[in-house]
Design an enzyme around this catalytic site. Structure first.
Site, PDB file in Angstrom:
ATOM      1  CB  CYS A  45      -4.290   3.823  -0.257  1.00 12.20           C
ATOM      2  SG  CYS A  45      -4.680   3.765   1.505  1.00 12.20           S
ATOM      3  CD  GLU A  58     -14.255  -4.402  -3.763  1.00 11.81           C
ATOM      4  OE1 GLU A  58     -13.343  -5.018  -4.329  1.00 11.81           O
ATOM      5  OE2 GLU A  58     -14.346  -3.161  -3.799  1.00 11.81           O
ATOM      6  CE1 TYR A 112      -1.030  -4.351  14.760  1.00 13.23           C
ATOM      7  CE2 TYR A 112      -3.428  -4.513  14.785  1.00 13.23           C
ATOM      8  CZ  TYR A 112      -2.266  -4.087  14.188  1.00 13.23           C
ATOM      9  OH  TYR A 112      -2.322  -3.411  12.989  1.00 13.23           O
ATOM     10  CB  CYS A 137      -0.897   0.015   1.234  1.00 13.20           C
ATOM     11  SG  CYS A 137      -2.258   1.215   1.130  1.00 13.20           S
ATOM     12  NE  ARG A 139      -6.680   5.247   8.597  1.00 16.95           N
ATOM     13  CZ  ARG A 139      -7.853   5.483   8.056  1.00 16.95           C
ATOM     14  NH1 ARG A 139      -8.449   6.631   8.305  1.00 16.95           N
ATOM     15  NH2 ARG A 139      -8.437   4.614   7.273  1.00 16.95           N
ATOM     16  CE  LYS A 158      -7.199  -3.207   7.927  1.00 16.87           C
ATOM     17  NZ  LYS A 158      -6.222  -2.484   7.182  1.00 16.87           N
ATOM     18  CB  SER A 179      -4.935  -0.695  15.303  1.00 17.41           C
ATOM     19  OG  SER A 179      -5.730   0.145  14.489  1.00 17.41           O
ATOM     20  CE  LYS A 214      -7.650  -0.983   4.552  1.00 15.40           C
ATOM     21  NZ  LYS A 214      -6.264  -0.659   4.217  1.00 15.40           N
TER      22      LYS A 214
HETATM   23  C1  PBG Z   1      -3.205   0.446   4.814  1.00 17.69           C
HETATM   24  C2  PBG Z   1      -3.551  -0.328   6.020  1.00 17.69           C
HETATM   25  C3  PBG Z   1      -4.267   0.116   7.123  1.00 17.69           C
HETATM   26  C4  PBG Z   1      -4.329  -0.939   8.011  1.00 17.69           C
HETATM   27  C5  PBG Z   1      -3.648  -2.004   7.440  1.00 17.69           C
HETATM   28  N1  PBG Z   1      -3.187  -1.603   6.205  1.00 17.69           N
HETATM   29  C6  PBG Z   1      -4.810   1.453   7.444  1.00 17.69           C
HETATM   30  C7  PBG Z   1      -5.829   2.106   6.626  1.00 17.69           C
HETATM   31  O1  PBG Z   1      -6.382   1.575   5.667  1.00 17.69           O
HETATM   32  O2  PBG Z   1      -6.083   3.263   6.952  1.00 17.69           O
HETATM   33  C8  PBG Z   1      -5.024  -0.920   9.329  1.00 17.69           C
HETATM   34  C9  PBG Z   1      -4.598  -1.944  10.289  1.00 17.69           C
HETATM   35  C10 PBG Z   1      -5.098  -1.740  11.668  1.00 17.69           C
HETATM   36  O3  PBG Z   1      -5.877  -0.816  11.981  1.00 17.69           O
HETATM   37  O4  PBG Z   1      -4.682  -2.548  12.503  1.00 17.69           O
HETATM   38  N2  PBG Z   1      -1.863   0.342   4.502  1.00 17.69           N
END
Ligand code: PBG
Length: 332
Positions: free
Chosen positions: A130, A233, A313, A120, A205, A248, A274, A195
């Site tokens: 992105c 998708e 995590y 990404c 972030r 996700k 996260s 996603k």
């Molecule tokens: C984008 C990406 C994100 C996450 C994983 N890959 C952030 C986004 O799309 O803003 C989020 C992972 C998480 O919140 O644990 N590179």
């Protein structure tokens, strides 16, 4: 047959009985641990919004990978925090980029671990989107070309699997073609297929410094209200050559995990993001919930919904807990 002949409590009377009829089990084999790599040496800085997670320099992240492998976890997914960000996120496809350097070291020092890379641009661009911006909008097809460069560069540095998370249309086909052209036909693609534009990414972030400077990601990530669209998708990504499809976030989207598994019967990954981690961790630290039990309950729910792989995590903590319990104690 109903009560009094049927008594559901018969099979719940003790842990051995419950173990015998348990339908879903969580295994260390299912887990993938996310790691953040940053410049420098000897760096291990805790991410304040994600207690127990760190920004690690290449040397330290390699040690982390060794510990994770030795805990029995099959894979890690790597996120890079580059020295410099620019308009096209060029560190992400540079041979000397942060991820490329980490991959070379990890593959040399920690044989056996599966090194997956997040493909990404948001962590690498100065605008935080992105992909490539044209007049304030992420330009799909130009981004595809950059994604091809990034994926090939990761494979050249030793990635075992690539995981595009950008949500551009056509990226799986583009990446598959580019990898195949460069002789990486054996490298699987785990696509972030469904996603969502989720507020649960908040702590990440902060961790990756990847919040968009202007606007948001709703022009490319999915609307949380949509389910049928997730099926479209996922179907497209499978047709384009995805080996594993991801949903996700996980916890608010268990219905999507379930539908994707029922519909396609392919390997499904769930990303326990996260914000899910941080909410549970914070409530646990306050003593409002039993952290380990909530952790296990939520991970088992992802498996029950249909996930084969869980990116979390909590991976290391879960692996250690599973090893301690070795199946004889109370699981939930
Ligand atoms: C984008 C990406 C994100 C996450 C994983 N890959 C952030 C986004 O799309 O803003 C989020 C992972 C998480 O919140 O644990 N590179």
């Amino acid at each position: 047959m109903s009560f009094p002949f049927t008594r559901m409590r018969r099979l719940r009377q003790n842990e051995s009985m419950r173990r015998m009829v348990r339908e879903t089990s969580l295994s260390v084999d299912d887990l993938v641990m996310p790691l953040f790599v940053c410049p420098g040496t000897g760096v291990k800085n805790e991410i304040s919004s994600m207690p127990g997670n760190f920004h690690c320099s290449v040397d330290i992240v390699t040690e982390e990978c060794r510990r994770i492998r030795d805990a029995g976890i099959p894979g890690v997914i790597l996120f890079g925090i580059p020295e410099k960000k620019d308009a096209t996120g060029s560190d992400s496809f540079s041979d000397n980029g942060i991820i490329q350097r980490a991959l070379r070291e990890i593959k040399k020092e920690v044989p056996g671990i599966i090194a997956i890379t997040d493909v990404c641009f948001c962590e690498y661009t100065d605008h935080g989107h992105c992909g490539a911006l044209v007049e304030g909008c992420v330009e799909n097809d130009e981004t595809l070309r950059l994604l091809q460069k990034q994926a090939v560069s990761h494979a050249q540095a030793g990635a075992d699997m690539v995981a595009p998370s950008d949500m551009m249309d056509g990226r799986v086909r583009s990446i598959r073609t580019a990898l195949d052209d460069e002789g990486f036909t054996h490298i699987p693609i785990m696509s972030y297929a469904a996603k969502y534009a989720s507020a649960f990414y908040g702590p990440f972030r902060e961790a990756a410094g990847s919040a968009p400077k202007e606007g948001d990601r709703r022009g490319y990530q999915m609307d949380p209200a949509n389910g049928d669209e997730a099926i479209r998708e996922v179907r497209l990504d499978i047709e384009e050559g995805a080996d594993i499809v991801m949903v996700k976030p996980a916890l608010s989207y268990l219905d999507i995990i379930y539908r994707v598994k029922q519909e396609f019967r392919v390997p499904v990954a769930a990303y326990n993001v996260s914000g899910e981690f941080s909410c549970i961790t914070a409530a646990g630290q306050k003593g409002w919930i039993d952290l380990e039990r909530v952790m296990m309950e939520s991970l088992v729910s992802m498996k029950r919904a249909g996930a084969d792989i869980i990116i979390t995590y909590f991976a290391e903590r879960t692996a250690r807990l599973l090893a301690r319990r070795s199946g004889t104690e109370e699981l939930s």
